[in-house]
Motif scaffolding. Sequence first.
Motif, PDB file in Angstrom:
ATOM      1  N   LEU A  18       0.828  -1.195   0.000  1.00  0.00           N
ATOM      2  CA  LEU A  18       0.000   0.000   0.000  1.00  0.00           C
ATOM      3  C   LEU A  18       0.871   1.256   0.000  1.00  0.00           C
ATOM      4  N   GLN A  19       0.288   2.362  -0.434  1.00  0.00           N
ATOM      5  CA  GLN A  19       0.979   3.645  -0.420  1.00  0.00           C
ATOM      6  C   GLN A  19       0.889   4.274   0.978  1.00  0.00           C
ATOM      7  N   PRO A  20       1.804   5.195   1.312  1.00  0.00           N
ATOM      8  CA  PRO A  20       1.807   5.783   2.661  1.00  0.00           C
ATOM      9  C   PRO A  20       0.478   6.392   3.084  1.00  0.00           C
ATOM     10  N   HIS A  21      -0.218   7.109   2.178  1.00  0.00           N
ATOM     11  CA  HIS A  21      -1.481   7.742   2.579  1.00  0.00           C
ATOM     12  C   HIS A  21      -2.560   6.703   2.869  1.00  0.00           C
ATOM     13  N   GLN A  22      -2.501   5.556   2.181  1.00  0.00           N
ATOM     14  CA  GLN A  22      -3.470   4.494   2.451  1.00  0.00           C
ATOM     15  C   GLN A  22      -3.221   3.871   3.822  1.00  0.00           C
ATOM     16  N   ILE A  23      -1.946   3.694   4.150  1.00  0.00           N
ATOM     17  CA  ILE A  23      -1.590   3.125   5.457  1.00  0.00           C
ATOM     18  C   ILE A  23      -1.929   4.103   6.573  1.00  0.00           C
ATOM     19  N   ALA A  24      -1.698   5.386   6.340  1.00  0.00           N
ATOM     20  CA  ALA A  24      -2.030   6.397   7.343  1.00  0.00           C
ATOM     21  C   ALA A  24      -3.525   6.399   7.642  1.00  0.00           C
ATOM     22  N   LYS A  25      -4.342   6.238   6.619  1.00  0.00           N
ATOM     23  CA  LYS A  25      -5.793   6.219   6.818  1.00  0.00           C
ATOM     24  C   LYS A  25      -6.242   5.025   7.659  1.00  0.00           C
ATOM     25  N   LEU A  26      -5.455   3.941   7.632  1.00  0.00           N
ATOM     26  CA  LEU A  26      -5.792   2.770   8.434  1.00  0.00           C
ATOM     27  C   LEU A  26      -5.490   2.980   9.918  1.00  0.00           C
ATOM     28  N   GLY A  27      -4.657   3.971  10.226  1.00  0.00           N
ATOM     29  CA  GLY A  27      -4.360   4.258  11.627  1.00  0.00           C
ATOM     30  C   GLY A  27      -2.900   4.117  12.014  1.00  0.00           C
ATOM     31  N   ILE A  28      -1.987   4.159  11.050  1.00  0.00           N
ATOM     32  CA  ILE A  28      -0.551   4.076  11.333  1.00  0.00           C
ATOM     33  C   ILE A  28       0.078   5.430  11.030  1.00  0.00           C
ATOM     34  N   ALA A  29       0.633   6.084  12.050  1.00  0.00           N
ATOM     35  CA  ALA A  29       1.264   7.394  11.895  1.00  0.00           C
ATOM     36  C   ALA A  29       2.724   7.291  12.294  1.00  0.00           C
ATOM     37  N   ARG A  30       3.538   8.224  11.797  1.00  0.00           N
ATOM     38  CA  ARG A  30       4.953   8.164  12.127  1.00  0.00           C
ATOM     39  C   ARG A  30       5.563   9.559  12.184  1.00  0.00           C
ATOM     40  N   SER A  31       6.669   9.645  12.895  1.00  0.00           N
ATOM     41  CA  SER A  31       7.543  10.811  12.845  1.00  0.00           C
ATOM     42  C   SER A  31       8.841  10.369  12.180  1.00  0.00           C
ATOM     43  N   PHE A  32       9.667  11.344  11.811  1.00  0.00           N
ATOM     44  CA  PHE A  32      10.862  11.036  11.038  1.00  0.00           C
ATOM     45  C   PHE A  32      12.130  11.406  11.809  1.00  0.00           C
ATOM     46  N   GLN A  33      13.215  10.739  11.426  1.00  0.00           N
ATOM     47  CA  GLN A  33      14.510  11.010  12.041  1.00  0.00           C
ATOM     48  C   GLN A  33      14.915  12.460  11.797  1.00  0.00           C
ATOM     49  N   ASN A  34      14.732  12.927  10.563  1.00  0.00           N
ATOM     50  CA  ASN A  34      14.943  14.335  10.241  1.00  0.00           C
ATOM     51  C   ASN A  34      13.583  15.024  10.256  1.00  0.00           C
ATOM     52  N   ILE A  35      13.505  16.146  10.931  1.00  0.00           N
ATOM     53  CA  ILE A  35      12.223  16.817  11.131  1.00  0.00           C
ATOM     54  C   ILE A  35      11.589  17.168   9.794  1.00  0.00           C
ATOM     55  N   GLU A  36      10.327  16.784   9.626  1.00  0.00           N
ATOM     56  CA  GLU A  36       9.590  17.026   8.383  1.00  0.00           C
ATOM     57  C   GLU A  36       8.338  17.852   8.691  1.00  0.00           C
TER      58      GLU A  36
END
Length: 285
Positions: free
Chosen positions: A90-108
């Motif tokens: 799946l693409q990142p936006h599809q996974i995010a909609k399922l309820g998986i969120a993340r932060s990044f090592q470099n601030i985004e």
Amino acid sequence: MPSEFVSTLNSSTLPPGEIQLQVENLQLNFGGVAALSNISLNIYQSEILAIIGPNGAGKTSLLNCISGLYHPQRGKITYFNGAAHETTHLQPHQIAKLGIARSFQNIELFKHMTVLDNLLSGCHIHMKSSLLASLIYWGAAQREHLQYRRFVEDIIDLLEIEAIRYQTVGSLSYGLQKRVELGRALAMKPALLLLDEPMAGMNSEEKEDMARFILDINEEHGVTTVLIEHDMGVVMDISDRIAVLNFGQKIGEGTPDEVGRQPAVIQAYLGEEQGSFPFIKTTSE
């Protein structure tokens, strides 16, 4: 405003201890280099799981596979939240909609936007109003915005950033920017929160604050948290379980006490086959 709006931070429907995400035999190659080799791992609802290992071990690559930024050549990732969802490709936006969120090592973050606007940007994935309705800002679109605004204010209170809500992110210290990035991930109402080195570059006081926020998010709201972290004192203090990677392979897994005594883990970190892992807490203490 749609009736399904929920003000909770945690969108999971699982009871604590249930498998929330299952990684099976994951293989990720970049050309002839194996970033991940046959990785299998279960993540359980409401736990804090730390993924540790030397630089280049494959930790961020694993998070990138879970969040959809990388797609493995082999293996399977299954996410459970009301139903089983295979997320491997799946693409990142599809996974995010399922309820998986993340932060990044470099601030985004959006450096020229305020803290409040950055947090609201994390809510957009759940908003139902059309672009035109949002621009007109009337009726259902207005009510939706106000509800998410109140939701974001709860996150601001949780992370103790009330005083900087209207400041532009680019004007903040590094530690506060990391806190805002955590807030934006929370604004997505995650069932599973992925944190890539949330304390990197922080001083000891900032690390203590971040560790406290992560514990509060987990203990008070039940949000499952997976974090990559190099500060072993923090890892041993806040983690329920630890998975250890080295050269793209999983070499250890268990509670902090168990992992700290596994010979392969000790050798990977200390270069020796005997001894104990740094910061390990024995039962006699």
